[in-house]
Design a protein around this motif. Structure first.
Motif, PDB file in Angstrom:
ATOM      1  N   LEU A 121      65.239  88.767  14.514  1.00  0.00           N
ATOM      2  CA  LEU A 121      65.303  89.718  13.402  1.00  0.00           C
ATOM      3  C   LEU A 121      66.295  89.209  12.353  1.00  0.00           C
ATOM      4  O   LEU A 121      67.482  89.021  12.657  1.00  0.00           O
ATOM      5  N   ASP A 122      65.791  89.004  11.149  1.00  0.00           N
ATOM      6  CA  ASP A 122      66.623  88.442  10.070  1.00  0.00           C
ATOM      7  C   ASP A 122      67.890  89.251   9.843  1.00  0.00           C
ATOM      8  O   ASP A 122      68.982  88.702   9.712  1.00  0.00           O
ATOM      9  N   GLU A 123      67.741  90.590   9.815  1.00  0.00           N
ATOM     10  CA  GLU A 123      68.916  91.422   9.504  1.00  0.00           C
ATOM     11  C   GLU A 123      69.985  91.301  10.588  1.00  0.00           C
ATOM     12  O   GLU A 123      71.179  91.306  10.303  1.00  0.00           O
ATOM     13  N   LYS A 124      69.551  91.132  11.828  1.00  0.00           N
ATOM     14  CA  LYS A 124      70.519  90.986  12.931  1.00  0.00           C
ATOM     15  C   LYS A 124      71.220  89.628  12.861  1.00  0.00           C
ATOM     16  O   LYS A 124      72.427  89.529  13.082  1.00  0.00           O
ATOM     17  N   LEU A 125      70.420  88.585  12.534  1.00  0.00           N
ATOM     18  CA  LEU A 125      71.010  87.245  12.419  1.00  0.00           C
ATOM     19  C   LEU A 125      72.067  87.250  11.320  1.00  0.00           C
ATOM     20  O   LEU A 125      73.155  86.689  11.471  1.00  0.00           O
ATOM     21  N   GLU A 126      71.736  87.936  10.231  1.00  0.00           N
ATOM     22  CA  GLU A 126      72.678  88.032   9.112  1.00  0.00           C
ATOM     23  C   GLU A 126      73.942  88.767   9.533  1.00  0.00           C
ATOM     24  O   GLU A 126      75.053  88.352   9.227  1.00  0.00           O
ATOM     25  N   GLU A 127      73.749  89.850  10.243  1.00  0.00           N
ATOM     26  CA  GLU A 127      74.862  90.671  10.700  1.00  0.00           C
ATOM     27  C   GLU A 127      75.860  89.846  11.523  1.00  0.00           C
ATOM     28  O   GLU A 127      77.064  89.992  11.374  1.00  0.00           O
ATOM     29  N   TYR A 128      75.318  88.961  12.376  1.00  0.00           N
ATOM     30  CA  TYR A 128      76.194  88.118  13.200  1.00  0.00           C
ATOM     31  C   TYR A 128      76.559  86.818  12.491  1.00  0.00           C
ATOM     32  O   TYR A 128      77.286  85.995  13.035  1.00  0.00           O
ATOM     33  N   GLY A 129      76.006  86.600  11.308  1.00  0.00           N
ATOM     34  CA  GLY A 129      76.288  85.386  10.541  1.00  0.00           C
ATOM     35  C   GLY A 129      75.701  84.130  11.166  1.00  0.00           C
ATOM     36  O   GLY A 129      76.234  83.034  11.012  1.00  0.00           O
ATOM     37  N   ILE A 130      74.598  84.282  11.900  1.00  0.00           N
ATOM     38  CA  ILE A 130      73.978  83.118  12.562  1.00  0.00           C
ATOM     39  C   ILE A 130      72.917  82.503  11.648  1.00  0.00           C
ATOM     40  O   ILE A 130      72.001  83.194  11.222  1.00  0.00           O
ATOM     41  N   PRO A 131      73.062  81.208  11.340  1.00  0.00           N
ATOM     42  CA  PRO A 131      72.067  80.560  10.472  1.00  0.00           C
ATOM     43  C   PRO A 131      70.813  80.197  11.263  1.00  0.00           C
ATOM     44  O   PRO A 131      70.877  80.068  12.487  1.00  0.00           O
ATOM     45  N   LYS A 132      69.696  80.054  10.545  1.00  0.00           N
ATOM     46  CA  LYS A 132      68.490  79.572  11.220  1.00  0.00           C
ATOM     47  C   LYS A 132      68.628  78.080  11.402  1.00  0.00           C
ATOM     48  O   LYS A 132      68.956  77.370  10.462  1.00  0.00           O
ATOM     49  N   GLY A 133      68.431  77.590  12.613  1.00  0.00           N
ATOM     50  CA  GLY A 133      68.610  76.167  12.885  1.00  0.00           C
ATOM     51  C   GLY A 133      68.753  75.961  14.374  1.00  0.00           C
ATOM     52  O   GLY A 133      68.342  76.813  15.158  1.00  0.00           O
ATOM     53  N   PRO A 134      69.364  74.817  14.757  1.00  0.00           N
ATOM     54  CA  PRO A 134      69.438  74.456  16.188  1.00  0.00           C
ATOM     55  C   PRO A 134      70.116  75.523  17.051  1.00  0.00           C
ATOM     56  O   PRO A 134      69.830  75.636  18.230  1.00  0.00           O
ATOM     57  N   ILE A 135      70.993  76.298  16.437  1.00  0.00           N
ATOM     58  CA  ILE A 135      71.715  77.320  17.205  1.00  0.00           C
ATOM     59  C   ILE A 135      70.744  78.335  17.841  1.00  0.00           C
ATOM     60  O   ILE A 135      70.980  78.835  18.939  1.00  0.00           O
ATOM     61  N   LEU A 136      69.628  78.575  17.153  1.00  0.00           N
ATOM     62  CA  LEU A 136      68.634  79.520  17.699  1.00  0.00           C
ATOM     63  C   LEU A 136      67.976  78.946  18.957  1.00  0.00           C
ATOM     64  O   LEU A 136      67.679  79.667  19.905  1.00  0.00           O
ATOM     65  N   VAL A 147      75.101  82.741  22.980  1.00  0.00           N
ATOM     66  CA  VAL A 147      75.950  81.697  22.374  1.00  0.00           C
ATOM     67  C   VAL A 147      77.281  82.315  21.951  1.00  0.00           C
ATOM     68  O   VAL A 147      77.382  83.532  21.758  1.00  0.00           O
ATOM     69  N   GLU A 148      78.254  81.451  21.823  1.00  0.00           N
ATOM     70  CA  GLU A 148      79.547  81.883  21.271  1.00  0.00           C
ATOM     71  C   GLU A 148      79.500  81.540  19.789  1.00  0.00           C
ATOM     72  O   GLU A 148      79.286  80.387  19.435  1.00  0.00           O
ATOM     73  N   TRP A 149      79.642  82.512  18.905  1.00  0.00           N
ATOM     74  CA  TRP A 149      79.520  82.245  17.467  1.00  0.00           C
ATOM     75  C   TRP A 149      80.611  82.986  16.705  1.00  0.00           C
ATOM     76  O   TRP A 149      80.722  84.203  16.812  1.00  0.00           O
ATOM     77  N   LYS A 150      81.410  82.217  15.984  1.00  0.00           N
ATOM     78  CA  LYS A 150      82.526  82.779  15.213  1.00  0.00           C
ATOM     79  C   LYS A 150      83.375  83.726  16.068  1.00  0.00           C
ATOM     80  O   LYS A 150      83.670  84.867  15.680  1.00  0.00           O
ATOM     81  N   GLY A 151      83.672  83.234  17.280  1.00  0.00           N
ATOM     82  CA  GLY A 151      84.553  83.998  18.164  1.00  0.00           C
ATOM     83  C   GLY A 151      83.897  85.179  18.858  1.00  0.00           C
ATOM     84  O   GLY A 151      84.558  85.946  19.545  1.00  0.00           O
ATOM     85  N   ARG A 152      82.595  85.332  18.649  1.00  0.00           N
ATOM     86  CA  ARG A 152      81.900  86.460  19.287  1.00  0.00           C
ATOM     87  C   ARG A 152      80.820  85.954  20.221  1.00  0.00           C
ATOM     88  O   ARG A 152      80.175  84.943  19.944  1.00  0.00           O
ATOM     89  N   LYS A 153      80.600  86.679  21.316  1.00  0.00           N
ATOM     90  CA  LYS A 153      79.491  86.315  22.199  1.00  0.00           C
ATOM     91  C   LYS A 153      78.242  87.069  21.720  1.00  0.00           C
ATOM     92  O   LYS A 153      78.260  88.298  21.606  1.00  0.00           O
ATOM     93  N   VAL A 154      77.227  86.299  21.406  1.00  0.00           N
ATOM     94  CA  VAL A 154      75.979  86.912  20.927  1.00  0.00           C
ATOM     95  C   VAL A 154      74.881  86.655  21.944  1.00  0.00           C
ATOM     96  O   VAL A 154      74.623  85.508  22.309  1.00  0.00           O
ATOM     97  N   ARG A 155      74.259  87.724  22.408  1.00  0.00           N
ATOM     98  CA  ARG A 155      73.167  87.568  23.386  1.00  0.00           C
ATOM     99  C   ARG A 155      71.818  87.555  22.659  1.00  0.00           C
ATOM    100  O   ARG A 155      71.691  88.130  21.567  1.00  0.00           O
ATOM    101  N   LEU A 156      70.848  86.926  23.299  1.00  0.00           N
ATOM    102  CA  LEU A 156      69.503  86.812  22.705  1.00  0.00           C
ATOM    103  C   LEU A 156      68.968  88.194  22.320  1.00  0.00           C
ATOM    104  O   LEU A 156      68.415  88.387  21.239  1.00  0.00           O
ATOM    105  N   GLU A 157      69.165  89.169  23.204  1.00  0.00           N
ATOM    106  CA  GLU A 157      68.617  90.507  22.923  1.00  0.00           C
ATOM    107  C   GLU A 157      69.339  91.216  21.777  1.00  0.00           C
ATOM    108  O   GLU A 157      68.842  92.200  21.244  1.00  0.00           O
TER     109      GLU A 157
END
Ligand SMILES: [Zn+2]
Ligand SMILES: [Zn+2]
Length: 297
Positions: free
Chosen positions: A156-171, A180-190
Motif C-alpha cells: 500500500l503506497d500510503e503505508k510505505l510513505e508513512e514508514y518512509g520506505i522507498p520502492k526498491g530492493p528493500i521491498l 525490516v529495520e528501517w530508520k530505527g523502526r521495525k516494519v513488518r510485511l503486514e
C-alpha cells in the motif's frame, strides 16, 4: 497464473472430435493431470504440453475412460528418459489397478512411480493443496479440490510513505524476511500490505450423481468442473451420472463463479447441448471442446 487444458471432454466413448476425460492444470512450472483416459498422451502432444512436466496424476476412479491412458503416458515418459519420480493418486484399489496396468507388456520404468490411495484427505504441496472427497458413482470414486495458497496483500503506497520506505530492493527484503529495520523502526510485511488475497480454487468431480458432498467442497470455488453427462434425466437410465440441470443447481448452491459442464455424452451435438445449457443453467457456464484452455487470475 493457472492454466487449465481440457484434453478430453467426452464421456465413456471417444468420438471423432472428442477424447475421453483428462484435464491438465499448469501451475508454477508443474503440470498436474486429473484423469488420464486412453489417448491422453496424444492429446497432450496436440495441446503442446510435455509429459515430462507432469509431476502428479490424480485419478477419480477406475472406469476405463478415466485411467487407461496411464500406461501409454508412463511408457512415453520412459522413452524420453525420465528420471523424475511420478506420483499417482486415486481412490481405494489404486495400488493394485495401477500396478497391474503398468506391469503389462515388456516394460520396466526407469524412474520411481509412487501410488497413493486416498480417502478424504488434504495433501499439501508447495504453493497449493489438493483435497480429495468422496462422490457417488457406484464404485470407489473421488472428486478433487485444487486450492492455491492465499497470497499476501498488495503493498500500500500510503503505508510505505508513512514508514518512509522507498520502492526498491528493500521491498524484496521485506518480502523474503517478513520484516525490516528501517530508520530505527521495525516494519513488518503486514504493516505495509493490504488484506491477503484468496488463492484460486478449482474443483473437479469426476463421474458422479449430484451429491451433497460436492456442494460442500465446492463452496465459493472459482471453477467447478462437474459431470453433466446428460441433458435429460430420462437419458441417464441406471447410470451414476448427472444432468446439466443437476450440475448447475449444485454450482448455484455452492456459489461458484463458473461451472464447466463436463463428460458430455456422445449422443448430443455441441449445439444441441449448449442450447440446453442456456435453458437449464443459471450460473455462468462453459461447455468445453477438446483442447480448450481456461486461464485463471
Ligand atoms: Zn466416465
Ligand atoms: Zn465412471
Amino acid at each position: 497464473m493457472m492454466e487449465v487444458t481440457f484434453l478430453g471432454t467426452g464421456g465413456i466413448m471417444p468420438t471423432a472430435e472428442r477424447n475421453v476425460p483428462a484435464i491438465a492444470l499448469r501451475y508454477g512450472g508443474e503440470t498436474l493431470l486429473f484423469d488420464a483416459g486412453e489417448g491422453t498422451i496424444r492429446q497432450m502432444n496436440a495441446a503442446g504440453l510435455s509429459p515430462m512436466k507432469v509431476s502428479r496424476i490424480f485419478i477419480t476412479h477406475f472406469h476405463g475412460d478415466h485411467y487407461l491412458g496411464l500406461a501409454a503416458l508412463v511408457q512415453t515418459m520412459n522413452l524420453w528418459n525420465r528420471t523424475k519420480p511420478l506420483h499417482i493418486y486415486g481412490p481405494k484399489y489404486s495400488y493394485e489397478f495401477v500396478k497391474n496396468l503398468l506391469s503389462s507388456g515388456f516394460f520396466k520404468p526407469g524412474f520411481e512411480i509412487h501410488v497413493h490411495e486416498l480417502g478424504e484427505e488434504r495433501i499439501m504441496f508447495k504453493g497449493y493443496e489438493v483435497q480429495s472427497f468422496k462422490v457417488e458413482h457406484g464404485v470407489p470414486a473421488l472428486g478433487y479440490v485444487f486450492r492455491e495458497n492465499d497470497r499476501r496483500g498488495r503493498f500500500l503506497d500510503e503505508k510505505l510513505e508513512e514508514y518512509g520506505i522507498p520502492k526498491g530492493p528493500i521491498l524484496g527484503e521485506l518480502e523474503r524476511r517478513g520484516w525490516v529495520e528501517w530508520k530505527g523502526r521495525k516494519v513488518r510485511l503486514e504493516d505495509v500490505t493490504g488484506p491477503k488475497r484468496r488463492g484460486i480454487r478449482l474443483v473437479y468431480t469426476g463421474d458422479t450423481v449430484p451429491c451433497e458432498r460436492t456442494r460442500l467442497f465446492s463452496e465459493g470455488a472459482d471453477v467447478l468442473i462437474h459431470d453433466a453427462t446428460y441433458i435429460n434425466a430420462e437419458d441417464r437410465g441406471s447410470s451414476y451420472h448427472s444432468t446439466i440441470g443437476e450440475a448447475c443447481e449444485i454450482g448455484r448452491k455452492a456459489g461458484v463463479r463458473r461451472i464447466v459442464l463436463f463428460h458430455r455424452s456422445f449422443r448430443y451435438s455441441y449445439d444441441e447441448y449448449r442450447d440446453a445449457a442456456e435453458r437449464l443453467c443459471d450460473v455462468p457456464f462453459t461447455v468445453p471442446r477438446d483442447l480448450d484452455v481456461i486461464r485463471l487470475r
